[in-house]
Design an enzyme around this catalytic site. Sequence first.
Site, PDB file in Angstrom:
ATOM      1  N   ASP A 164       0.277   5.085   0.585  1.00  0.00           N
ATOM      2  CA  ASP A 164      -0.642   6.153   0.982  1.00  0.00           C
ATOM      3  C   ASP A 164      -0.076   7.493   0.529  1.00  0.00           C
ATOM      4  O   ASP A 164       0.826   8.039   1.161  1.00  0.00           O
ATOM      5  CB  ASP A 164      -0.845   6.155   2.499  1.00  0.00           C
ATOM      6  CG  ASP A 164      -1.548   4.905   2.983  1.00  0.00           C
ATOM      7  OD1 ASP A 164      -2.333   4.348   2.211  1.00  0.00           O
ATOM      8  OD2 ASP A 164      -1.308   4.486   4.131  1.00  0.00           O
ATOM      9  N   GLU A 215       0.839  -1.203   0.000  1.00  0.00           N
ATOM     10  CA  GLU A 215       0.000   0.000   0.000  1.00  0.00           C
ATOM     11  C   GLU A 215       0.872   1.251   0.000  1.00  0.00           C
ATOM     12  O   GLU A 215       1.804   1.366   0.787  1.00  0.00           O
ATOM     13  CB  GLU A 215      -0.860  -0.031   1.276  1.00  0.00           C
ATOM     14  CG  GLU A 215      -1.644   1.231   1.559  1.00  0.00           C
ATOM     15  CD  GLU A 215      -2.505   1.106   2.821  1.00  0.00           C
ATOM     16  OE1 GLU A 215      -2.513   0.009   3.440  1.00  0.00           O
ATOM     17  OE2 GLU A 215      -3.142   2.096   3.187  1.00  0.00           O
ATOM     18  N   GLU A 269      -3.283  10.922   3.277  1.00  0.00           N
ATOM     19  CA  GLU A 269      -4.266  10.636   4.322  1.00  0.00           C
ATOM     20  C   GLU A 269      -4.356  11.920   5.106  1.00  0.00           C
ATOM     21  O   GLU A 269      -3.368  12.367   5.703  1.00  0.00           O
ATOM     22  CB  GLU A 269      -3.793   9.507   5.216  1.00  0.00           C
ATOM     23  CG  GLU A 269      -3.759   8.188   4.478  1.00  0.00           C
ATOM     24  CD  GLU A 269      -3.667   7.042   5.452  1.00  0.00           C
ATOM     25  OE1 GLU A 269      -4.701   6.455   5.768  1.00  0.00           O
ATOM     26  OE2 GLU A 269      -2.562   6.764   5.912  1.00  0.00           O
ATOM     27  N   HIS A 300       3.850   1.673   2.760  1.00  0.00           N
ATOM     28  CA  HIS A 300       3.787   0.478   3.630  1.00  0.00           C
ATOM     29  C   HIS A 300       4.097  -0.721   2.743  1.00  0.00           C
ATOM     30  O   HIS A 300       3.589  -0.785   1.611  1.00  0.00           O
ATOM     31  CB  HIS A 300       2.368   0.219   4.123  1.00  0.00           C
ATOM     32  CG  HIS A 300       1.723   1.205   5.023  1.00  0.00           C
ATOM     33  ND1 HIS A 300       1.614   1.022   6.379  1.00  0.00           N
ATOM     34  CD2 HIS A 300       1.070   2.355   4.755  1.00  0.00           C
ATOM     35  CE1 HIS A 300       0.917   2.020   6.907  1.00  0.00           C
ATOM     36  NE2 HIS A 300       0.572   2.845   5.950  1.00  0.00           N
TER      37      HIS A 300
END
Length: 458
Positions: free
Chosen positions: A234, A232, A237, A248
């Site tokens: 990101d 993942e 956020e 991640h």
Amino acid sequence: MFPTLALVSLSFLAIAYGQQVGTLTAETHPKLSVSQCTAGGSCTTVQRSVVLDSNWRWLHDVGGSTNCYTGNTWDDSLCPDPTTCAANCALDGADYSGTYGITTSGNALSLKFVTQGPYSTNIGSRVYLLSEDDSTYEMFNLKNQEFTFDVDMSALPCGLNGALYFVEMDKDGGSGRFPTNKAGSKYGTGYCDTQCPHDIKFINGEANVLDWAGSSNDPNAGTGHYGTCCNEMDIWEANSMGAAVTPHVCTVQGQTRCEGTDCGDGDERYDGICDKDGCDFNSWRMGDQTFLGPGKTVDTSSKFTVVTQFITADNTTSGDLSEIRRLYVQNGKVIANSKTQIAGMDAYDSITDDFCNAQKTTFGDTNTFEQMGGLATMGDAFETGMVLVMSIWDDHEAKMLWLDSDYPTDADASAPGVSRGPCPTTSGDPTDVESQSPGATVIFSNIKTGPIGSTFTS
Ligand SMILES: *[C@@H]1O[C@H](CO)[C@@H](O)[C@H](O)[C@H]1NC(C)=O
């Protein structure tokens, strides 16, 4: 993404698709235009669409209108076991604006937090970008590329998260690898992320009914025996009070079902196959409390542009990912990312393996990100291809305090790394944000990809 999303299930009258397809509501994907840019800086607009994740959809018996799932409970007769349930139940089409508060206009996508529909109240949503065929996911490889979008999150208070990120889902939502999944990407199946969420109703073409337990504080969510894991990235956020960019990684490539210790639940957080903490760059947490927020250098009270550059070691699309750089553009002005101002750390303004190692050491955090291969592993995931996700959610596990407040709440707030944003530790309770900020909305627009430096001008 930190904890899991808040989900809502609908108790409707009509159709159901488990991992079959229901037809009571036509599935019409909202159109969204995006831009592809070339090295010279010229950009071409292409028409794409978005699809709602399957977990939000009405799930009913094939050919009928009996709920397979109501509130946070499965119907015992339709769903006595994982495979019977997948055969008996169908996912239906979605009324994007009326039920879910999802609308598009040109290159803009608007996600409304609380939507009062005719039969239900919907909380939050999660959509994926589809490719030109309008039924399989658009796959992104951003190595040696740049990804840019505009965001308006002026109407997103403490406790909410307007997220734009990439996960390593299957292009077809898993229908090829798991033929009992008849719905596929056209109905938003196959989600996974590094939290290995257990709240997903169907994983690998089977219903997640084993050990299913309704959430104690979310009437619309529950958790099953299996989780679903994958890499993942990101990009964003955020709410009006703060933002984080966080890669991640996992020890596996591609969507992978987990059970037991591999899922990294609870006390086994650092024993699973994915890095749940990630290596985050949040300007406030990295020591600059004046950089991003209402009236600050990046002023979240109005729209701005977020640019993220994925640099490789040899400046080619095949090289190892070595740096993730961030810059902003607002009111025609390019704004460099904030610099780290933490005692014992250099003035890092981008994410590199050096930055991650220094940050984890200085903050005393466990470094699963580097143990699982760091940025190179993140780059490998892009080479496999990643799916663009946009969502709005509140946080039933940690009230979003890991993003916008002091966290963990029992740590000394003056210790490095604990303060992540200005929100009070009492903020972000889903009961409060759902009742106090039902009109909260995030608008993502003007999505562009292309070679480094091609997607923005000052
Ligand atoms: C990659 O590009 C950067 C910026 O243009 C340059 O400084 C660097 O030397 C290049 N690296 C390689 C390995 O070519």
